[in-house]
Design a protein around this motif. Structure first.
Motif, short mmCIF file in Angstrom:
data_model
loop_
_atom_site.label_atom_id
_atom_site.label_comp_id
_atom_site.label_asym_id
_atom_site.label_seq_id
_atom_site.Cartn_x
_atom_site.Cartn_y
_atom_site.Cartn_z
N THR A 64 58.71 -74.97 2.63
CA THR A 64 58.98 -75.21 1.21
C THR A 64 59.06 -76.70 0.92
OG1 THR A 64 60.18 -73.10 1.06
CG2 THR A 64 60.54 -74.70 -0.70
N ALA A 65 59.65 -77.45 1.83
CA ALA A 65 59.68 -78.91 1.66
C ALA A 65 58.26 -79.46 1.64
CB ALA A 65 60.49 -79.55 2.79
N VAL A 66 57.42 -78.99 2.55
CA VAL A 66 56.03 -79.45 2.61
C VAL A 66 55.30 -79.08 1.33
CG1 VAL A 66 53.82 -79.15 3.79
CG2 VAL A 66 55.91 -79.38 5.12
N SER A 67 55.47 -77.85 0.88
CA SER A 67 54.75 -77.39 -0.31
C SER A 67 55.17 -78.15 -1.56
CB SER A 67 54.97 -75.89 -0.51
OG SER A 67 56.29 -75.61 -0.95
N ARG A 68 56.41 -78.63 -1.58
CA ARG A 68 56.90 -79.39 -2.73
C ARG A 68 56.60 -80.89 -2.61
NH1 ARG A 68 62.12 -76.73 -5.31
NH2 ARG A 68 62.34 -78.87 -6.07
N PHE A 213 51.58 -72.77 0.06
CA PHE A 213 50.90 -74.04 0.32
C PHE A 213 49.79 -74.37 -0.67
CE2 PHE A 213 52.65 -72.81 4.47
CZ PHE A 213 53.28 -73.99 4.84
N ASP A 214 49.38 -73.40 -1.46
CA ASP A 214 48.31 -73.61 -2.44
C ASP A 214 47.06 -74.17 -1.77
OD1 ASP A 214 47.13 -73.54 -4.96
OD2 ASP A 214 47.73 -75.59 -5.43
N GLN A 215 46.68 -73.57 -0.63
CA GLN A 215 45.49 -73.99 0.11
C GLN A 215 44.37 -72.97 -0.08
OE1 GLN A 215 46.88 -77.49 1.35
NE2 GLN A 215 44.93 -76.74 2.13
N PRO A 216 43.11 -73.43 -0.08
CA PRO A 216 42.00 -72.48 -0.10
C PRO A 216 42.03 -71.60 1.13
CG PRO A 216 41.25 -74.72 -0.56
CD PRO A 216 42.66 -74.82 -0.07
N VAL A 217 41.83 -70.30 0.94
CA VAL A 217 41.82 -69.35 2.05
C VAL A 217 40.53 -68.56 1.97
CG1 VAL A 217 43.02 -67.43 3.17
CG2 VAL A 217 44.34 -69.14 1.92
#
Length: 318
Positions: A64-68, A213-217
Motif C-alpha cells: 500500500t505504501a508503494v502503491s501510494r 498497483f495499477d499495473q498493466p496485466v
C-alpha cells in the motif's frame, strides 16, 4: 509394543499440529515430511520470521505504501505500529473499542467497526493520518507512530523498529529477493475459465494487482489462449498472468520486486504456485524452502528482457 508405538506417533502428530500451521508434503522419493509454513525477510544481518497470516498483512502494508508513492520509511513506521498494536494480526477486539491491525477506535473517528476490520481500509486510514504529520520522513519511527496513534505507551514502537525496517526494505523492493515463504503445495483450483480467459484464482490475482498497483496485466487472450509463450506454459490453461513494469530501468526494477514479493506474501491465500521476476524464481511446495532461485529461461530466439522476465512479473496459480 505395537499399540504403544502407534500412540507415540499420534502424540507426535498432535504436537506438530498444535505448534503451528503444518502441511504434509512428499519428496520425490515418497518420504513424507512435515513442513512448518513460514515466511522470512533477511536484510544484511537481520532476519525476521512471520507465519503466513502475519506475512499477508505485512505484504499489504508495504504494498500500500508503494502503491501510494510513499517512501519505504512510511512502510517502516506502519509495520512497527502494526507489530506493537496487534502483532500483525487483524484483531476483532482490544483495549476499549480498539480493533484491527492498528487497533484503531471507531469512537476516535477512525471509521466504523466493519471498515476498521477491513485491512485495506485500515492500512489506508493509517497512511492518511501519517502523511499529515509534517516531517514524518525524518522523524524517529516511534515519534512518527505516536503522532498518528497517540498511544499510552509511545516508546513501545521502538521495540519493533529493526524488524519493521527489515520487512519494509524487502517488501518495498529495495532489497530484491529478500522476502520468501516456505509453503506446502495447494490443491488445484477451479479450471473453468472466466470471461477474461483466466481461471477464478488467476482472475483474482489479476484484480488484486491491478487494484493495488495499477499495473498493466496481460499475457493471455480473451478466449483463454495465450500468445508468445512456450508450449506447456500455464498461460495456455488460463492459470497465469504477466504484470508489466516496462521499460527496464531502476525504478521499474524496484517496483517489480515490490509486486513480486507482495505476491509471495499472499501465496497461501491466493493459491499462487510460481512467481518469476528479474531472472529469479520462487515456487511453492517442495522447493519453496530454497527461496528465490536463479531462473534459467528456455533457450530460444527473442528479447532477453522478456525471456528473463525483467520487464514483467510472471505469476501462475494452482
Amino acid at each position: 509394543m505395537r499399540r504403544r508405538g502407534r500412540s507415540v506417533l499420534i502424540a507426535a502428530a498432535v504436537v506438530a499440529v498444535v505448534a503451528g500451521a503444518v502441511t504434509v508434503v512428499w519428496r520425490h522419493d515418497l518420504v513424507p515430511l512435515i513442513l512448518v509454513e513460514s515466511c522470512q525477510a533477511t536484510v544484511e544481518d537481520t532476519t525476521v520470521s512471520l507465519d503466513p497470516a502475519q506475512a499477508r498483512y505485512a505484504g499489504l502494508i508495504a504494498a500500500t505504501a508503494v502503491s501510494r508513492g510513499l517512501p519505504a520509511r512510511a512502510a517502516s513506521i506502519a509495520l512497527a505500529t502494526a507489530y506493537q498494536e496487534s502483532g500483525l494480526r487483524n484483531l476483532r477486539g482490544g483495549d476499549r473499542d480498539s480493533l484491527g491491525l492498528f487497533q484503531q477506535r471507531p469512537s476516535q473517528g477512525w471509521g466504523t467497526t466493519d471498515q476498521i476490520l477491513n485491512p485495506v481500509y485500515a492500512t489506508n486510514a493509517f497512511y492518511d493520518a501519517l502523511v499529515k504529520v509534517d516531517g514524518y520522513e525524518s522523524m524517529e519511527i516511534t515519534v512518527a507512530a505516536q503522532a498518528v496513534q497517540r498511544s499510552a505507551f509511545p516508546n513501545a514502537y521502538a521495540d519493533h523498529e529493526r524488524d519493521a525496517r527489515t520487512l519494509a526494505s524487502a517488501l518495498t523492493g529495495n532489497s530484491p529477493g529478500a522476502f520468501s515463504c516456505e509453503l506446502g503445495a495447494t490443491e488445484d483450483g477451479d479450471t473453468e475459465l472466466t470471461d477474461s480467459g483466466l481461471t477464478p484464482r488467476a482472475q483474482k490475482v489479476r484484480e488484486e494487482v491491478r487494484a493495488l498497483f495499477d499495473q498493466p496485466v496481460g499475457g493471455f487472450a480473451p478466449d483463454g489462449v495465450s500468445t508468445g509463450h512456450m508450449e506447456g506454459s500455464a498461460h495456455y490453461a488460463g492459470r497465469a498472468v504477466d504484470i508489466f513494469v516496462r521499460p527496464v530501468n531502476a525504478d521499474n526494477n524496484l517496483r517489480g520486486w515490490a509486486i513480486a514479493q507482495f505476491l509471495v506474501s499472499q501465496a497461501d491465500r491466493l493459491g499462487i504456485k510460481t512467481v518469476i521476476f528479474d531472472a529469479r524464481i520462487w515456487t511453492a511446495g517442495r522447493r519453496s524452502g530454497d527461496g528465490w532461485r536463479d531462473y534459467e529461461p528456455p533457450e530460444r530466439a527473442g528479447d532477453s528482457a522478456v525471456l528473463e522476465h525483467r520487464d514483467h512479473v510472471h505469476v501462475d496459480v494452482y
